[in-house]
Design a protein around this motif. Structure first.
Motif, PDB file in Angstrom:
ATOM      1  N   GLU A 121       1.002  -1.164   0.011  1.00 38.76           N
ATOM      2  CA  GLU A 121       0.017   0.082   0.137  1.00 38.76           C
ATOM      3  C   GLU A 121       0.832   1.165  -0.006  1.00 38.76           C
ATOM      4  N   GLN A 122       1.911   1.174   0.579  1.00 41.67           N
ATOM      5  CA  GLN A 122       2.923   2.418   0.713  1.00 41.67           C
ATOM      6  C   GLN A 122       4.163   1.966   1.315  1.00 41.67           C
ATOM      7  N   VAL A 123       5.162   2.950   0.962  1.00 41.41           N
ATOM      8  CA  VAL A 123       6.483   2.555   1.454  1.00 41.41           C
ATOM      9  C   VAL A 123       6.658   4.010   2.626  1.00 41.41           C
ATOM     10  N   ASN A 124       7.663   3.667   3.555  1.00 47.21           N
ATOM     11  CA  ASN A 124       7.804   4.782   4.743  1.00 47.21           C
ATOM     12  C   ASN A 124       9.007   5.355   4.352  1.00 47.21           C
ATOM     13  N   THR A 125      10.183   4.689   5.011  1.00 42.98           N
ATOM     14  CA  THR A 125      11.367   5.348   5.278  1.00 42.98           C
ATOM     15  C   THR A 125      12.548   4.213   5.153  1.00 42.98           C
ATOM     16  N   ILE A 126      13.554   4.934   4.710  1.00 45.36           N
ATOM     17  CA  ILE A 126      14.878   4.164   4.729  1.00 45.36           C
ATOM     18  C   ILE A 126      15.324   4.145   6.030  1.00 45.36           C
ATOM     19  N   GLU A 127      15.723   2.918   6.611  1.00 45.90           N
ATOM     20  CA  GLU A 127      16.018   2.913   8.146  1.00 45.90           C
ATOM     21  C   GLU A 127      17.541   2.231   7.905  1.00 45.90           C
ATOM     22  N   VAL A 128      18.444   2.136   8.826  1.00 38.22           N
ATOM     23  CA  VAL A 128      19.866   1.721   9.105  1.00 38.22           C
ATOM     24  C   VAL A 128      19.699   0.939  10.410  1.00 38.22           C
ATOM     25  N   HIS A 129      19.930  -0.343  10.213  1.00 43.00           N
ATOM     26  CA  HIS A 129      19.993  -1.499  11.461  1.00 43.00           C
ATOM     27  C   HIS A 129      21.349  -2.276  11.062  1.00 43.00           C
ATOM     28  N   ASP A 130      21.731  -2.674  12.415  1.00 40.18           N
ATOM     29  CA  ASP A 130      23.040  -3.509  12.357  1.00 40.18           C
ATOM     30  C   ASP A 130      22.387  -5.007  12.220  1.00 40.18           C
ATOM     31  N   PRO A 131      22.901  -5.684  11.323  1.00 43.86           N
ATOM     32  CA  PRO A 131      22.461  -7.197  11.128  1.00 43.86           C
ATOM     33  C   PRO A 131      22.770  -8.023  12.349  1.00 43.86           C
ATOM     34  N   GLN A 132      23.778  -7.694  13.179  1.00 38.32           N
ATOM     35  CA  GLN A 132      23.919  -8.447  14.343  1.00 38.32           C
ATOM     36  C   GLN A 132      22.740  -8.326  15.205  1.00 38.32           C
ATOM     37  N   GLU A 133      21.883  -7.335  15.163  1.00 40.64           N
ATOM     38  CA  GLU A 133      20.912  -7.257  16.092  1.00 40.64           C
ATOM     39  C   GLU A 133      19.489  -7.792  15.516  1.00 40.64           C
ATOM     40  N   ARG A 134      19.630  -8.738  14.608  1.00 38.62           N
ATOM     41  CA  ARG A 134      18.648  -9.165  14.045  1.00 38.62           C
ATOM     42  C   ARG A 134      18.189 -10.339  14.854  1.00 38.62           C
ATOM     43  N   LEU A 135      16.901 -10.715  15.185  1.00 41.10           N
ATOM     44  CA  LEU A 135      16.501 -11.706  15.914  1.00 41.10           C
ATOM     45  C   LEU A 135      15.672 -12.654  15.052  1.00 41.10           C
ATOM     46  N   GLU A 136      15.922 -14.062  15.716  1.00 37.99           N
ATOM     47  CA  GLU A 136      15.209 -15.019  15.164  1.00 37.99           C
ATOM     48  C   GLU A 136      13.800 -15.144  15.305  1.00 37.99           C
ATOM     49  N   ILE A 137      13.012 -15.515  14.297  1.00 40.84           N
ATOM     50  CA  ILE A 137      11.527 -15.801  14.520  1.00 40.84           C
ATOM     51  C   ILE A 137      11.425 -17.321  14.766  1.00 40.84           C
ATOM     52  N   SER A 138      10.694 -17.348  15.871  1.00 40.82           N
ATOM     53  CA  SER A 138      10.089 -18.827  16.465  1.00 40.82           C
ATOM     54  C   SER A 138       9.050 -19.351  15.719  1.00 40.82           C
ATOM     55  N   THR A 139       8.805 -20.476  15.764  1.00 40.93           N
ATOM     56  CA  THR A 139       7.756 -21.048  14.851  1.00 40.93           C
ATOM     57  C   THR A 139       6.391 -20.785  15.580  1.00 40.93           C
ATOM     58  N   SER A 140       6.227 -20.349  17.013  1.00 40.30           N
ATOM     59  CA  SER A 140       5.218 -20.131  17.589  1.00 40.30           C
ATOM     60  C   SER A 140       4.648 -18.462  17.389  1.00 40.30           C
ATOM     61  N   MET A 141       5.521 -17.776  17.003  1.00 40.56           N
ATOM     62  CA  MET A 141       5.345 -16.383  16.707  1.00 40.56           C
ATOM     63  C   MET A 141       4.381 -15.899  15.498  1.00 40.56           C
ATOM     64  N   LEU A 142       4.663 -16.668  14.559  1.00 41.51           N
ATOM     65  CA  LEU A 142       3.831 -16.231  13.293  1.00 41.51           C
ATOM     66  C   LEU A 142       3.339 -17.641  12.507  1.00 41.51           C
ATOM     67  N   PRO A 143       2.263 -17.598  11.735  1.00 39.99           N
ATOM     68  CA  PRO A 143       1.936 -18.847  11.093  1.00 39.99           C
ATOM     69  C   PRO A 143       2.840 -19.031  10.191  1.00 39.99           C
ATOM     70  N   GLY A 144       3.015 -20.294   9.999  1.00 39.22           N
ATOM     71  CA  GLY A 144       4.040 -20.934   9.097  1.00 39.22           C
ATOM     72  C   GLY A 144       4.272 -20.317   7.731  1.00 39.22           C
ATOM     73  N   ARG A 145       3.290 -20.057   7.098  1.00 38.62           N
ATOM     74  CA  ARG A 145       3.624 -19.462   5.669  1.00 38.62           C
ATOM     75  C   ARG A 145       4.151 -18.073   5.776  1.00 38.62           C
ATOM     76  N   LEU A 146       3.894 -17.126   6.746  1.00 43.43           N
ATOM     77  CA  LEU A 146       4.459 -15.821   6.712  1.00 43.43           C
ATOM     78  C   LEU A 146       6.046 -15.928   7.261  1.00 43.43           C
ATOM     79  N   GLY A 147       6.272 -16.930   8.410  1.00 45.00           N
ATOM     80  CA  GLY A 147       7.458 -17.253   8.614  1.00 45.00           C
ATOM     81  C   GLY A 147       8.530 -17.513   7.669  1.00 45.00           C
ATOM     82  N   SER A 148       8.053 -18.410   6.660  1.00 46.24           N
ATOM     83  CA  SER A 148       9.129 -18.980   5.647  1.00 46.24           C
ATOM     84  C   SER A 148       9.590 -17.847   5.042  1.00 46.24           C
ATOM     85  N   PHE A 149       8.947 -16.802   4.727  1.00 45.96           N
ATOM     86  CA  PHE A 149       9.362 -15.803   3.706  1.00 45.96           C
ATOM     87  C   PHE A 149      10.066 -14.720   4.797  1.00 45.96           C
TER      88      PHE A 149
END
Length: 177
Positions: A121-149
């Protein structure tokens, strides 16, 4: 600078969006966009070829393809697939939403020698993040289809998750074409 065409405008991502974080160390740049009303997504800028505004009337439907594929359109003389990103991730299809929008923003990604537009629907901003701060997604967080992407997620300054889209997995969904 915004370049205009009679069909759509192309937004050069390096000058249209403000940076929210400073660039230091191994930080990477990401384009932020809403996945739904509550969750925002991130797309690595390194995977992005551009962002264009697209009217649904410019998309030529293609019969007998996956529902998340809205069709093809002409972009700079090239036929590109337009994909309903939310539909691919398991949300309500673009054309079946309560308030159907007549246009959206397509994040253009390069697939080998073909460009694909991921419609949101829209795009917002360009952001800067440290890849080392990326967190893993657990299987219980999201439906399987979404988590796989997704590659994982970051947490913004308000404590909200920013889901990191795995562009390669999204592109693999197109492989039967």
């Amino acid at each position: 600078m915004v370049q205009s065409n009679d069909r759509f405008s192309s937004l050069p991502i390096n000058s249209q969006f403000r940076l929210e974080n400073s660039t230091q160390g191994n930080n990477q740049r990401f384009l932020r966009f809403p996945l739904n009303g509550k969750v925002n997504g991130l797309l690595p800028l390194a995977d992005l070829r551009g962002v264009i505004q697209v009217a649904l009337t410019e998309i030529l439907p293609v019969p007998q393809v996956a529902e998340f594929l809205l069709g093809i359109m002409n972009w700079r003389g090239e036929a590109i697939w337009i994909l309903d990103l939310a539909g691919l991730l398991g949300a309500t299809h673009w054309c079946r939403r309560e308030s159907v929008r007549n246009s959206g923003m397509a994040m253009l990604v390069q697939v080998q020698n073909q460009t694909v537009g991921l419609l949101v629907e829209q795009v917002n901003t360009i952001e800067v993040h440290d890849p080392q701060e990326r967190l893993e997604i657990s299987t219980s967080m999201l439906p399987g289809r979404l988590g796989s992407f997704l590659q994982g997620y970051f947490v913004d300054s308000q404590g909200s998750p920013l889901m990191l889209l795995d562009t390669q997995v999204v592109i693999q969904a197109l492989q039967p074409l």
